[in-house]
Design an enzyme around this catalytic site. Structure first.
Site, PDB file in Angstrom:
ATOM      1  N   MET A  21      19.338  27.402 -30.715  1.00 45.59           N
ATOM      2  CA  MET A  21      20.135  28.572 -30.326  1.00 45.59           C
ATOM      3  C   MET A  21      19.959  29.692 -31.356  1.00 45.59           C
ATOM      4  SD  MET A  21      23.498  27.174 -28.414  1.00 45.59           S
ATOM      5  CE  MET A  21      24.457  26.815 -29.869  1.00 45.59           C
ATOM      6  N   GLU A  26      17.382  25.680 -42.520  1.00 50.41           N
ATOM      7  CA  GLU A  26      16.475  24.587 -42.922  1.00 50.41           C
ATOM      8  C   GLU A  26      16.517  23.393 -41.965  1.00 50.41           C
ATOM      9  OE1 GLU A  26      14.205  24.274 -45.358  1.00 50.41           O
ATOM     10  OE2 GLU A  26      14.524  26.332 -46.030  1.00 50.41           O
ATOM     11  N   GLY A  27      17.652  23.175 -41.312  1.00 51.49           N
ATOM     12  CA  GLY A  27      17.754  22.076 -40.349  1.00 51.49           C
ATOM     13  C   GLY A  27      16.778  22.280 -39.202  1.00 51.49           C
ATOM     14  N   HIS A  28      16.787  23.507 -38.639  1.00 49.29           N
ATOM     15  CA  HIS A  28      15.838  23.806 -37.557  1.00 49.29           C
ATOM     16  C   HIS A  28      14.404  23.704 -38.076  1.00 49.29           C
ATOM     17  CE1 HIS A  28      19.415  26.404 -36.369  1.00 49.29           C
ATOM     18  NE2 HIS A  28      19.272  25.642 -35.308  1.00 49.29           N
ATOM     19  N   GLN A  52      27.071  25.960 -22.346  1.00 48.78           N
ATOM     20  CA  GLN A  52      27.575  24.890 -23.201  1.00 48.78           C
ATOM     21  C   GLN A  52      28.742  25.319 -24.085  1.00 48.78           C
ATOM     22  OE1 GLN A  52      23.619  24.425 -25.159  1.00 48.78           O
ATOM     23  NE2 GLN A  52      24.786  24.174 -27.049  1.00 48.78           N
ATOM     24  N   LYS A 140      21.861  15.504 -36.486  1.00 53.21           N
ATOM     25  CA  LYS A 140      23.173  16.120 -36.721  1.00 53.21           C
ATOM     26  C   LYS A 140      24.012  16.075 -35.451  1.00 53.21           C
ATOM     27  CE  LYS A 140      25.693  19.996 -37.983  1.00 53.21           C
ATOM     28  NZ  LYS A 140      25.598  20.884 -36.809  1.00 53.21           N
ATOM     29  N   ASP A 141      23.355  16.331 -34.307  1.00 52.21           N
ATOM     30  CA  ASP A 141      24.050  16.280 -33.022  1.00 52.21           C
ATOM     31  C   ASP A 141      23.737  14.932 -32.371  1.00 52.21           C
ATOM     32  OD1 ASP A 141      25.078  19.205 -32.723  1.00 52.21           O
ATOM     33  OD2 ASP A 141      23.038  19.368 -33.462  1.00 52.21           O
ATOM     34  N   VAL A 167      19.559  17.624 -42.262  1.00 49.73           N
ATOM     35  CA  VAL A 167      19.244  18.390 -43.479  1.00 49.73           C
ATOM     36  C   VAL A 167      20.573  18.930 -44.023  1.00 49.73           C
ATOM     37  CG1 VAL A 167      17.986  20.357 -44.424  1.00 49.73           C
ATOM     38  CG2 VAL A 167      16.980  18.996 -42.576  1.00 49.73           C
TER      39      VAL A 167
END
Ligand code: AMP
Length: 275
Positions: A21, A26-28, A52, A140-141, A167
């Site tokens: 989104m 850094e996670g993406h 959502q 994470k999700d 991350v």
């Protein structure tokens, strides 16, 4: 996007797809790096999916900066950024939704009615458009991962789901686009979530197998931070998401959602993964 993807398939390129989104962090980027390693072509979607978000959620104020995101991605050799406008995804009279039964009523689904219907629907549309060989999602999700895997199997998508570890910031706080909403004080205090999960992991390593006791350890630690308000602490089977009482041989997800002011954050750890 569909015609580009069709051409890529004809050229027998391996296509990796990273749905996001935006407000990239850094996670993406960890997902994108893995996609880059595994695939010939990397497609990143940036779409703040209205379906959502609940009516009282942060759809309007969700951080959006396509230019900054595109700039960031120049360093990661992404081949295509797919940033559709809402009517391209949800055409006029749109009325077909995907609902994954059994995995979506609890945890995030209980706190955010309709959220997973929106996720499952948009992912189905994106998968249909792109037909990727691999699609990359973050641990994470964790509930989202469970439902995407189920949806992929149930609907016969020929896409392999690749799951990337969480991350974290140096403090332990899981990276999230929503962290940008936190005040500096809230951000500092939000690291209690990971500290609490770590305490449960240590207790587990020291032999504690009772799920209620492990949940209580997490609760107490989070509650030691006065501005933290727990939404849920749950120990569930990592695949079925059903509650567990004792931890045996299967992977158990310790999932939490906590509010700091109006900001709701989630985090999790997995117990029993080769520990
Ligand atoms: P979002 O933009 O929040 O929809 O997230 C897009 C993807 O990035 C999802 O698969 C998320 O699970 C993943 N993601 C978000 N934050 C993290 C993180 N801290 N570590 C790993 N993956 C993440």
């Amino acid at each position: 996007m569909a015609s580009i993807a069709r051409k890529l398939r004809r050229d027998t390129k391996t296509v990796g797809f990273v749905p996001t989104m935006g407000a990239l962090h850094e996670g993406h980027l960890a997902l994108i790096k893995e996609a880059r390693k595994m695939c010939d072509v990397v497609i990143v979607s940036i779409f703040v999916n209205p379906a959502q978000f609940g009516a009282d959620e942060d759809f309007e104020k969700y951080p959006r900066d396509l230019t900054a995101d595109a700039c960031l991605l120049t360093e990661y050799e992404v081949d295509y950024i797919f940033a559709p406008e809402t009517p391209e995804i949800y055409g006029e009279g749109f009325s077909t939704y995907v609902y994954v039964e059994g995995l979506t009523e609890t945890l995030e689904g209980a706190s955010r009615p309709g959220h997973f219907r929106g996720v499952a629907t948009v992912v189905t549309i994106l998968f249909n458009t792109i037909r990727p060989d691999f699609a990359f999602f973050g641990r994470k999700d964790a509930q989202q991962v469970a439902l995407i895997k189920r949806l992929t199997r149930d609907l016969g998508f020929e896409t392999e789901i690749v799951v990337i570890p969480i991350v974290r910031e140096e403090s332990g706080l899981a990276m999230s686009s929503r962290n940008a909403y936190l005040t500096p004080e809230q951000r500092k205090k939000a690291s209690v979530m990971y500290e609490a999960l770590r305490e449960a992991k240590i207790a587990f390593k020291n032999g504690e197998r009772n799920a209620s006791k492990l949940a209580e350890i997490v609760r107490q630690k989070v509650e030691s931070e006065p501005i933290a308000r727990i939404d849920y602490v749950a120990l569930v089977n990592g695949a079925s998401l059903e509650p567990v009482e004792r931890i045996d041989d299967s992977e158990v997800l310790v999932a939490i959602a906590v509010r700091f002011g109006n900001i709701r954050l989630i985090d999790n750890i997995i117990l029993n993964r080769g520990q």
